[in-house]
Design a protein around this motif. Structure first.
Motif, PDB file in Angstrom:
ATOM      1  N   ASP A 398      66.633  13.869 -13.803  1.00 11.26           N
ATOM      2  CA  ASP A 398      67.962  14.375 -14.130  1.00 11.26           C
ATOM      3  C   ASP A 398      68.693  14.849 -12.876  1.00 11.26           C
ATOM      4  N   SER A 399      69.977  14.512 -12.792  1.00 14.32           N
ATOM      5  CA  SER A 399      70.807  14.974 -11.672  1.00 14.32           C
ATOM      6  C   SER A 399      72.236  15.130 -12.147  1.00 14.32           C
ATOM      7  N   SER A 400      72.944  16.053 -11.534  1.00 11.89           N
ATOM      8  CA  SER A 400      74.307  16.363 -11.958  1.00 11.89           C
ATOM      9  C   SER A 400      75.308  15.415 -11.320  1.00 11.89           C
ATOM     10  N   GLN A 401      76.488  15.312 -11.955  1.00 12.52           N
ATOM     11  CA  GLN A 401      77.618  14.569 -11.412  1.00 12.52           C
ATOM     12  C   GLN A 401      78.865  15.419 -11.615  1.00 12.52           C
ATOM     13  N   ASN A 402      79.597  15.674 -10.543  1.00 18.95           N
ATOM     14  CA  ASN A 402      80.846  16.427 -10.682  1.00 18.95           C
ATOM     15  C   ASN A 402      81.767  16.136  -9.516  1.00 18.95           C
ATOM     16  N   LYS A 403      83.054  16.402  -9.734  1.00 24.07           N
ATOM     17  CA  LYS A 403      84.114  16.190  -8.749  1.00 24.07           C
ATOM     18  C   LYS A 403      84.111  14.758  -8.217  1.00 24.07           C
ATOM     19  N   GLY A 404      83.797  13.800  -9.097  1.00 28.38           N
ATOM     20  CA  GLY A 404      83.836  12.402  -8.713  1.00 28.38           C
ATOM     21  C   GLY A 404      82.630  11.906  -7.956  1.00 28.38           C
ATOM     22  N   VAL A 405      81.641  12.767  -7.708  1.00 30.50           N
ATOM     23  CA  VAL A 405      80.432  12.351  -6.994  1.00 30.50           C
ATOM     24  C   VAL A 405      79.397  11.883  -8.012  1.00 30.50           C
ATOM     25  N   ARG A 406      79.102  10.597  -7.975  1.00 34.66           N
ATOM     26  CA  ARG A 406      78.113  10.018  -8.878  1.00 34.66           C
ATOM     27  C   ARG A 406      76.738  10.074  -8.221  1.00 34.66           C
ATOM     28  N   SER A 407      75.714  10.252  -9.051  1.00 33.69           N
ATOM     29  CA  SER A 407      74.379  10.428  -8.481  1.00 33.69           C
ATOM     30  C   SER A 407      73.317   9.703  -9.285  1.00 33.69           C
ATOM     31  N   LEU A 408      72.305   9.251  -8.559  1.00 31.77           N
ATOM     32  CA  LEU A 408      71.092   8.705  -9.142  1.00 31.77           C
ATOM     33  C   LEU A 408      69.935   9.257  -8.325  1.00 31.77           C
ATOM     34  N   VAL A 409      68.984   9.889  -8.989  1.00 35.05           N
ATOM     35  CA  VAL A 409      67.851  10.481  -8.281  1.00 35.05           C
ATOM     36  C   VAL A 409      66.560  10.016  -8.938  1.00 35.05           C
ATOM     37  N   CYS A 410      65.620   9.554  -8.106  1.00 35.20           N
ATOM     38  CA  CYS A 410      64.338   9.056  -8.612  1.00 35.20           C
ATOM     39  C   CYS A 410      63.191   9.619  -7.785  1.00 35.20           C
ATOM     40  N   ASP A 411      62.107   9.953  -8.458  1.00 35.17           N
ATOM     41  CA  ASP A 411      60.876  10.349  -7.777  1.00 35.17           C
ATOM     42  C   ASP A 411      60.029   9.113  -7.532  1.00 35.17           C
ATOM     43  N   ASN A 412      59.725   8.845  -6.262  1.00 30.51           N
ATOM     44  CA  ASN A 412      58.929   7.681  -5.890  1.00 30.51           C
ATOM     45  C   ASN A 412      57.440   7.944  -6.052  1.00 30.51           C
ATOM     46  N   PRO A 413      56.640   6.895  -6.224  1.00 26.21           N
ATOM     47  CA  PRO A 413      55.191   7.080  -6.370  1.00 26.21           C
ATOM     48  C   PRO A 413      54.526   7.732  -5.167  1.00 26.21           C
ATOM     49  N   ASP A 414      55.117   7.627  -3.959  1.00 24.17           N
ATOM     50  CA  ASP A 414      54.486   8.202  -2.768  1.00 24.17           C
ATOM     51  C   ASP A 414      54.807   9.678  -2.578  1.00 24.17           C
ATOM     52  N   GLY A 415      55.514  10.294  -3.545  1.00 24.10           N
ATOM     53  CA  GLY A 415      55.832  11.710  -3.453  1.00 24.10           C
ATOM     54  C   GLY A 415      57.194  12.015  -2.880  1.00 24.10           C
ATOM     55  N   THR A 416      57.902  10.992  -2.381  1.00 28.68           N
ATOM     56  CA  THR A 416      59.256  11.217  -1.895  1.00 28.68           C
ATOM     57  C   THR A 416      60.232  11.167  -3.068  1.00 28.68           C
ATOM     58  N   THR A 417      61.439  11.662  -2.816  1.00 29.23           N
ATOM     59  CA  THR A 417      62.511  11.590  -3.789  1.00 29.23           C
ATOM     60  C   THR A 417      63.666  10.815  -3.176  1.00 29.23           C
ATOM     61  N   ALA A 418      64.202   9.866  -3.937  1.00 24.91           N
ATOM     62  CA  ALA A 418      65.324   9.044  -3.474  1.00 24.91           C
ATOM     63  C   ALA A 418      66.604   9.511  -4.149  1.00 24.91           C
ATOM     64  N   PHE A 419      67.641   9.740  -3.351  1.00 27.96           N
ATOM     65  CA  PHE A 419      68.956  10.138  -3.843  1.00 27.96           C
ATOM     66  C   PHE A 419      69.955   9.042  -3.488  1.00 27.96           C
ATOM     67  N   VAL A 420      70.685   8.521  -4.474  1.00 24.62           N
ATOM     68  CA  VAL A 420      71.770   7.580  -4.225  1.00 24.62           C
ATOM     69  C   VAL A 420      73.052   8.235  -4.719  1.00 24.62           C
ATOM     70  N   LEU A 421      73.971   8.504  -3.791  1.00 25.70           N
ATOM     71  CA  LEU A 421      75.203   9.220  -4.107  1.00 25.70           C
ATOM     72  C   LEU A 421      76.405   8.358  -3.754  1.00 25.70           C
ATOM     73  N   PHE A 422      77.436   8.451  -4.572  1.00 23.14           N
ATOM     74  CA  PHE A 422      78.675   7.732  -4.295  1.00 23.14           C
ATOM     75  C   PHE A 422      79.852   8.639  -4.606  1.00 23.14           C
ATOM     76  N   ASN A 423      80.743   8.799  -3.617  1.00 28.10           N
ATOM     77  CA  ASN A 423      81.938   9.624  -3.793  1.00 28.10           C
ATOM     78  C   ASN A 423      83.042   8.756  -4.384  1.00 28.10           C
ATOM     79  N   ASP A 424      83.218   8.856  -5.680  1.00 31.34           N
ATOM     80  CA  ASP A 424      84.191   8.027  -6.394  1.00 31.34           C
ATOM     81  C   ASP A 424      85.578   8.661  -6.426  1.00 31.34           C
ATOM     82  N   GLY A 425      85.714   9.788  -5.748  1.00 31.98           N
ATOM     83  CA  GLY A 425      86.998  10.481  -5.743  1.00 31.98           C
ATOM     84  C   GLY A 425      87.877  10.069  -4.577  1.00 31.98           C
ATOM     85  N   HIS A 426      89.029  10.718  -4.483  1.00 34.32           N
ATOM     86  CA  HIS A 426      89.998  10.398  -3.430  1.00 34.32           C
ATOM     87  C   HIS A 426      89.953  11.388  -2.276  1.00 34.32           C
TER      88      HIS A 426
END
Length: 463
Positions: A398-426
């Protein structure tokens, strides 16, 4: 993780061993390595909330398609260039780590001519499939598929037909028409022979879809109308039994079409839930939320996104890149276990296409104009923001999205966490991430994408 051929700058922040980050802002600054923090005194105006205890689907992977056109173009490259291209596509250390291929079974729109694995002269049929052959694929498609699997052993193959052989259809050709009922059994054996032929070449078929875009009847390239009722009958009464008799067990994904007709997969799951292993979706109509709605209505049934193409209908660079990042994040936030784009490579005319297709407006991950000239398109870099950071077997959290910032967060099998963020605002945003010992702030320009891989130490494999 490093990606060859990209313009990069070295991270200098004290947390450089803890965090790696890549930023795309425009056509000249794609997937560049960036410093960890914007500035140590910067106050974030958006804070990303992450909850590792709220866990969703596991991720199968990311990929594209070796259409006949794509495979022929890549195979035409000089040997050293072809090797580099394949590494940049599939290698997890020297490339973007693609791990899924969704290849057509026979010709599609992006083929140099119309063909099946059992073509017959007009008016003739082949009930016993005596003339079945995958000879066409031995030239380009299979060698590159095998090469991808050698570079990345995690690569899995999904196979999808655009049409049955013409003699099985009421149109008599692979263009337009429907499968005739009297050939259902032969067509099921056609799938069996395809899988067995690929296995003899050393390639395992992980999954099948029965028909690419079964609700669309293209007038100029291979296609076949298949109603939900017809697909259900074919899978339950013919395809599944044929596969089982032959000792084969590929997964079968139903539907394989756009979000705007969820009643089709709902019909499949209502009447034969256990006959399918997932539902496949495309993005050319409707909204990604349909994936979640269907999945949740049927006990979290697996969803797979199997085709989306970029093209000239959305102007490059910023609008097209933004659409890919925005839509990709929403696809994965809506239950999909995969994100698969369309052609791996096209030429400078967006082809080749089957004769009579007309002007093509699609875009591949690569543009190849001659034996040494390869351009990596915005689709390559957009897909890289996901595939280079999110490993096979990762779990979306679970990850939050606000002020036009879209997010995808995943826990990888090796213990790292991947964050993919996109600023969809102006407006530019300063994004704060607080996750255990991870405490960083990034400046994320408007319409820019940021991917982060971090050792957050907030979870461990198996939790």
């Amino acid at each position: 993780m490093s990606i060859t051929g990209l313009n990069t700058i070295e991270a200098t922040d004290a947390q450089s061993e803890l965090v790696k980050a890549w930023l795309t802002t425009d056509a000249t600054h794609m997937l560049q390595t960036v410093d960890t923090c914007a500035d140590k005194d910067t106050v974030p105006d958006v804070v990303l909330d992450v909850d590792h205890t709220k866990r969703f689907q596991s991720i199968m992977g990311f990929g594209a398609s070796f259409t006949d056109s794509s495979a022929s173009l890549i195979n035409s490259l000089d040997t050293s260039v072809r090797q580099q291209v394949m590494q940049r596509l599939f290698d997890r250390q020297r490339g973007i780590g693609l791990s899924l291929l969704r290849n057509p079974m026979g010709a599609c729109d992006y083929s140099r001519w119309v063909y099946s694995y059992d073509d017959m002269p007009s008016g003739e049929s082949d009930a016993t499939l005596k003339h079945f052959s995958i000879k066409h694929d031995l030239a380009d498609i299979l060698p590159l598929t095998k090469m991808a699997m050698q570079i990345n052993p995690e690569v899995q193959l999904i196979a999808s037909p655009w049409s049955a052989p013409g003699w099985m259809k009421d149109s008599g050709t692979m263009i337009t028409g429907s499968l005739m009922k009297r050939w259902y059994s032969a067509y099921a054996e056609y799938f069996v022979k395809f899988i067995q032929a690929y296995e003899r070449e050393g390639v395992q078929v992980h999954a099948l879809t029965v028909q690419n875009e079964p609700l669309f009847e293209p007038p100029h390239y291979p296609g076949m109308l298949v109603s939900a009722r017809e697909e259900l009958e074919f899978v339950v009464s013919y395809l599944r039994p044929a596969l089982e008799r032959s000792g084969l067990s590929p997964e079968i994904y139903g539907y394989d079409h756009n979000w705007d007709h969820p009643e089709y997969p709902e019909y499949l799951l209502t009447h034969a839930h256990d006959a399918f292993d997932g539902i496949a979706w495309h993005w050319y109509g409707g909204e990604a939320e349909r994936q979640s709605e269907v999945a949740q209505r049927y006990q979290d049934f697996p969803s797979y996104f199997t085709e989306g193409s970029g093209g000239e209908w959305i102007p490059a660079f910023r609008p097209a890149f933004s659409n890919l990042m925005r839509t990709g994040i929403e696809i994965l936030r809506n239950c999909s276990r995969s994100l698969i784009l369309w052609n791996i490579a096209l030429d400078h005319h967006n082809g080749p296409t089957v004769p009579g297709f007309g002007r093509s407006t699609c875009r591949g991950l690569l543009k190849i104009s001659k034996s040494t000239a390869v351009e990596y398109t915005l689709d390559y870099y957009g897909l890289a923001h996901f595939s280079s950071a999110i490993a096979k077997g990762a779990v979306r959290i679970d990850s939050s999205q606000n002020k036009g910032v879209r997010s995808l967060v995943c826990d990888n099998p090796d213990g790292t966490t991947a964050f993919v963020l996109f600023n969809d605002g102006h407006e530019d945003r300063n994004i704060g991430i607080r996750d255990a010992e991870l405490n960083v702030v990034y400046k994320l320009p408007s319409q820019a994408a940021l991917t982060i891989v971090a050792h957050t130490s907030t979870w461990s494999k198996g939790e």
